[in-house]
Design a protein around this motif. Sequence first.
Motif, short mmCIF file in Angstrom:
data_model
loop_
_atom_site.label_atom_id
_atom_site.label_comp_id
_atom_site.label_asym_id
_atom_site.label_seq_id
_atom_site.Cartn_x
_atom_site.Cartn_y
_atom_site.Cartn_z
N THR A 181 -0.53 -5.35 -6.24
CA THR A 181 -1.39 -4.18 -6.10
C THR A 181 -0.59 -2.88 -6.13
O THR A 181 -0.96 -1.93 -6.81
N HIS A 182 0.50 -2.83 -5.37
CA HIS A 182 1.24 -1.58 -5.22
C HIS A 182 2.45 -1.57 -6.16
O HIS A 182 3.36 -2.38 -6.01
N ASN A 197 6.02 -1.91 -4.83
CA ASN A 197 6.55 -3.25 -4.54
C ASN A 197 7.21 -3.87 -5.78
O ASN A 197 8.18 -4.63 -5.66
#
Lengths: 243, 243
Positions: free
Chosen positions: A13-14, A17
Amino acid sequence: MLKNIKIVLIGTTHPGNIGAAARAMKNMALSQLCLVAPRTYPSAEATARAAGADSILEQCQVYETLDEALQGCRLVVGASARLRTVHWPQLLPRACAEQVWRESAEGEVAILFGRESSGLRNSELDRCHYLVHIPANPEYSSLNIAQALQVIAYEIYIQSLSDNGPADRGELEAVASMETLEGFFQHLQQAMLDIGFSNPRQSEKLQRRLRRLFLRARPDPEEVNILRGILSAAQGRKSMRRQ
Amino acid sequence: MLKNIKIVLIGTTHPGNIGAAARAMKNMALSQLCLVAPRTYPSAEATARAAGADSILEQCQVYETLDEALQGCRLVVGASARLRTVHWPQLLPRACAEQVWRESAEGEVAILFGRESSGLRNSELDRCHYLVHIPANPEYSSLNIAQALQVIAYEIYIQSLSDNGPADRGELEAVASMETLEGFFQHLQQAMLDIGFSNPRQSEKLQRRLRRLFLRARPDPEEVNILRGILSAAQGRKSMRRQ
């Protein structure tokens, strides 16, 4: 062999990361990053967090499905919180690293990391020969994916080093010889007398204690010279006074 | 025993790293976070990256100087890239974890992490009994601080699981606290001046070397007293001469 190890991030998602994962990989000499259906990629945030590991991002493969990413792999390991309800072969990171390293000599190996919020889905777990579980605080056991990757990649890197010989050569440094040390101890004893700190009858126990202290320190020859210089300076005061 | 392990972040620039460090700590059941002169703290970004570990941030201690953070510690370990030019006792993470875990049974232990850009400064290294070095890709060896912390905390947590405490208590002796040692180092420096061995401008490198020697020896409080007694005796000569 490290080239045969693929890191597969699924549904991340991010983008930060993804960047942090790339950096952790490069730190541990891994180079093959695969992204399966990332939410936002490419991304400036991923590049920023990758720091000097942007080469990993440039070479990474992006796939729509996990099966595409796993093509040609001989072993698949999924990173997962401990599953108590499911009987999967579960490995600790060190055992995982041994297995991954051994098999990477023979062909490609994939390690899967799931979504930040929900991990690997059942259909993804289904592709795994093993799960790897990082022991963690039972009250707070969910690691950030880049952090989990760091631990697993570190164990693999350690494994790769131990296979090629000792990780840390040149560990043994020159230490002063025993005769050098004895010369120092005699000097110390004399200096302690000269400066009025002790007399020989009282000081046996004290001398023994100081010996243990300096033996423990394993001084090298130059350090012994420095210490003797200090002693001489302390004694010098005295001979100056006498004159 | 994990409660006795302090994580000390020095001069951290990015608050996100503080948050990530807090999360990594809580995952590995560490709770004592100290910040020395953080650039931006408190910060919403730190709290966001801490995820569920905001309790660690709420309880963290913020200090202006490293010496304040180290008060009462019996062992100080600095996380550092491998230093080839300086002869410091260097540990790999696993050996570091063993030592830290063992000593945490006796008192407080600190592990230092330096600035993102430049690591630990010389004056900070001077406080360390050991350096811990994470083996890494020689071409890209600098880990993000939260990642480095994750690896070291993981090894400590593994150690805590495999061991329920030192089998043989009393094996570890009382060692002088950091403030006791700092007092001794100041006395040593002054004494070296007083006896005419060195002047402050020439002696920085020498002082550093002597610090390392005595840190390595892990003197106990009584030994520090003996050493200070010797220094006072050497200085006393001088004041007697002056009279």
